[in-house]
Design a protein around this motif. Structure first.
Motif, PDB file in Angstrom:
ATOM      1  N   SER A 134       0.600  -1.058   0.035  1.00  0.00           N
ATOM      2  CA  SER A 134      -0.017   0.263  -0.140  1.00  0.00           C
ATOM      3  C   SER A 134       0.837   1.320  -0.067  1.00  0.00           C
ATOM      4  O   SER A 134       1.957   0.956   0.250  1.00  0.00           O
ATOM      5  CB  SER A 134      -0.959  -0.095   1.332  1.00  0.00           C
ATOM      6  N   VAL A 135       0.224   2.384  -0.290  1.00  0.00           N
ATOM      7  CA  VAL A 135       1.082   3.674  -0.400  1.00  0.00           C
ATOM      8  C   VAL A 135       0.521   4.700   0.572  1.00  0.00           C
ATOM      9  O   VAL A 135      -0.746   4.759   0.866  1.00  0.00           O
ATOM     10  CB  VAL A 135       0.784   4.422  -1.725  1.00  0.00           C
ATOM     11  N   HIS A 152       5.043  -0.924   2.935  1.00  0.00           N
ATOM     12  CA  HIS A 152       4.404   0.423   3.022  1.00  0.00           C
ATOM     13  C   HIS A 152       5.271   1.402   2.159  1.00  0.00           C
ATOM     14  O   HIS A 152       6.472   1.934   2.610  1.00  0.00           O
ATOM     15  CB  HIS A 152       4.777   0.876   4.659  1.00  0.00           C
ATOM     16  N   LEU A 153       4.816   1.827   0.942  1.00  0.00           N
ATOM     17  CA  LEU A 153       5.450   2.692   0.122  1.00  0.00           C
ATOM     18  C   LEU A 153       5.239   3.965   0.330  1.00  0.00           C
ATOM     19  O   LEU A 153       3.979   4.377   0.888  1.00  0.00           O
ATOM     20  CB  LEU A 153       4.874   2.261  -1.610  1.00  0.00           C
ATOM     21  N   TRP A 154       5.911   4.860   0.017  1.00  0.00           N
ATOM     22  CA  TRP A 154       5.922   6.501   0.292  1.00  0.00           C
ATOM     23  C   TRP A 154       5.755   7.265  -1.213  1.00  0.00           C
ATOM     24  O   TRP A 154       6.766   7.107  -2.154  1.00  0.00           O
ATOM     25  CB  TRP A 154       7.269   6.795   1.002  1.00  0.00           C
ATOM     26  N   ALA A 155       5.053   7.976  -1.347  1.00  0.00           N
ATOM     27  CA  ALA A 155       4.621   8.999  -2.462  1.00  0.00           C
ATOM     28  C   ALA A 155       5.357  10.104  -2.386  1.00  0.00           C
ATOM     29  O   ALA A 155       5.794  11.022  -3.216  1.00  0.00           O
ATOM     30  CB  ALA A 155       3.247   9.309  -2.753  1.00  0.00           C
ATOM     31  N   MET A 156       6.147  10.268  -1.036  1.00  0.00           N
ATOM     32  CA  MET A 156       6.864  11.464  -0.812  1.00  0.00           C
ATOM     33  C   MET A 156       7.915  12.024  -1.780  1.00  0.00           C
ATOM     34  O   MET A 156       7.813  13.060  -2.342  1.00  0.00           O
ATOM     35  CB  MET A 156       7.457  11.662   0.498  1.00  0.00           C
ATOM     36  N   PRO A 157       8.793  11.171  -2.425  1.00  0.00           N
ATOM     37  CA  PRO A 157       9.615  11.561  -3.395  1.00  0.00           C
ATOM     38  C   PRO A 157       9.089  11.776  -4.727  1.00  0.00           C
ATOM     39  O   PRO A 157       9.567  12.895  -5.208  1.00  0.00           O
ATOM     40  CB  PRO A 157      10.517  10.106  -3.546  1.00  0.00           C
ATOM     41  N   ILE A 158       7.885  11.523  -5.140  1.00  0.00           N
ATOM     42  CA  ILE A 158       7.218  12.038  -6.147  1.00  0.00           C
ATOM     43  C   ILE A 158       6.466  13.153  -6.120  1.00  0.00           C
ATOM     44  O   ILE A 158       6.922  14.184  -6.957  1.00  0.00           O
ATOM     45  CB  ILE A 158       6.135  10.966  -6.585  1.00  0.00           C
ATOM     46  N   LEU A 304       6.037   3.832  -9.491  1.00  0.00           N
ATOM     47  CA  LEU A 304       6.406   3.521  -7.928  1.00  0.00           C
ATOM     48  C   LEU A 304       6.028   1.980  -7.738  1.00  0.00           C
ATOM     49  O   LEU A 304       6.666   1.325  -7.163  1.00  0.00           O
ATOM     50  CB  LEU A 304       5.924   4.211  -6.954  1.00  0.00           C
ATOM     51  N   LEU A 305       4.579   1.970  -8.082  1.00  0.00           N
ATOM     52  CA  LEU A 305       4.135   0.378  -7.594  1.00  0.00           C
ATOM     53  C   LEU A 305       4.622  -0.606  -8.596  1.00  0.00           C
ATOM     54  O   LEU A 305       5.145  -1.768  -7.846  1.00  0.00           O
ATOM     55  CB  LEU A 305       2.746   0.367  -8.117  1.00  0.00           C
ATOM     56  N   ALA A 306       5.292  -0.319  -9.776  1.00  0.00           N
ATOM     57  CA  ALA A 306       5.930  -1.444 -10.547  1.00  0.00           C
ATOM     58  C   ALA A 306       7.143  -1.586 -10.276  1.00  0.00           C
ATOM     59  O   ALA A 306       7.754  -2.815  -9.974  1.00  0.00           O
ATOM     60  CB  ALA A 306       5.991  -0.753 -12.028  1.00  0.00           C
TER      61      ALA A 306
END
Length: 326
Positions: A134-135, A152-158, A304-306
């Protein structure tokens, strides 16, 4: 091709629910594969039928579903897909829920309430999931609700890379919409050059959903570009009020950045009229054309998901994607 094969046993397949097929297609394109063909439809009474058109025996299966409205339908559909994979002898099943369902119900605020985020984890586990991805979980403790690995993925860098291109970082104050997310604001500030922090003091009535009152700003925002950061925007009331408070306190302008753009009505109207220069979200959830407005920017989450899916498939390190910050 419909999957990635490695010499020997490993075989990756990507399965998509019906909530956000465009995202699944983008993830598949990043992986250079095709989404596994499947038959999914509703019976007259609302029950859901699921069947995969190709064998998944021995596969490393990733089931992606974006949990938007009608959220209960999409949760059930993903559970049925997991169950079908388990019964079809998939070797490992990963639930990919870019926006974790019921994440805001992660604890009891009052007596006789459920802990719904825990129940969702239990349901996925009982259906046969081995792993969850999940993000930007609303609360980090949700990772502990599932008896297995949670990526636990982070969208912060994007988000920070984009925001950095839109502001003068020497004049930025990062603002948390409440005191509870100060730690996230601190990480944002570090990514944007170490500027000052502020937060909006707000009050919330737990008996009234989607309502909070922004009272005042704690911190100096006068003459500065404020980057207001949160994990999600639902009806937009909290964010719109926070923007107005920041502007009334002398902020030069306000940019809003959030991972999940739920944008339940009347969010589009509120956000378009609140005075923010730009509202930035990712496409973890589908955003219909009627909910898009001039100030809205939607960034792609599929790369990111890929990358995370590829790391899991290769038994690599998902944490390495975030320089140890995840």
């Amino acid at each position: 091709m419909t999957g990635i094969h490695t010499q020997g046993e490993k075989h990756l397949v990507l399965i998509s629910g019906r909530a956000h097929p465009a995202l699944a297609k983008e993830v598949a394109d990043e992986l250079d594969i095709e989404v596994l063909p499947s038959t999914v439809y509703d019976f007259a009474n609302g029950e859901i039928y699921v069947r995969f058109s190709e064998s998944v025996r021995g596969a490393d299966a990733f089931v992606i579903q974006s949990h938007t409205s009608p959220i209960n339908t999409w949760v059930m559909e993903q559970l049925l897909m997991v169950d079908a994979l388990k019964r079809a002898s998939a070797k490992r099943i990963t639930v990919v829920a870019p926006c974790y369902p019921y994440a805001r119900q992660d604890k009891k605020h009052r007596g006789r309430e459920p802990i719904s985020a825990r129940l969702i984890a239990d349901l996925f586990m009982q259906a046969g999931a081995d792993r969850i991805m999940s993000v930007d979980l609303h609360a980090a403790q949700v990772q502990g609700f599932f008896d297995g690995p949670v990526d636990h993925l982070w969208a912060m860098p994007i988000l920070t890379d984009y925001v950095r291109s839109r502001v003068d970082t020497s004049n930025v104050t990062v603002v948390s919409p409440d005191a509870g997310r100060i730690r996230v604001a601190e990480m944002w500030a570090a990514k944007l050059g170490g500027g000052p922090l502020a937060f909006v003091h707000k009050t919330r009535d737990v008996t009234r959903p989607n309502q909070a009152v922004a009272n005042r700003v704690v911190g100096d925002v006068e003459g500065r570009t404020c980057v207001l950061v949160d994990d999600l925007i639902d009806t937009g009331g909290t964010i719109a009020e926070a923007v107005r408070v920041l502007l009334s306190e002398g902020a030069k302008d306000v940019i809003v950045a959030a991972t999940h753009g739920m944008l339940s009505d009347p969010a589009a109207q509120r956000l378009s009229e609140c005075g923010a220069r730009e509202i930035i979200v990712t496409d973890t959830l589908p955003i219909e054309p009627e909910k898009r407005f001039d100030q809205l920017t939607v960034l792609p989450i599929a790369p990111l998901l890929a990358r995370a899916i590829r790391e899991v498939f290769d038994d690599g390190s998902v944490t390495s994607l975030f320089d140890g910050n995840a």
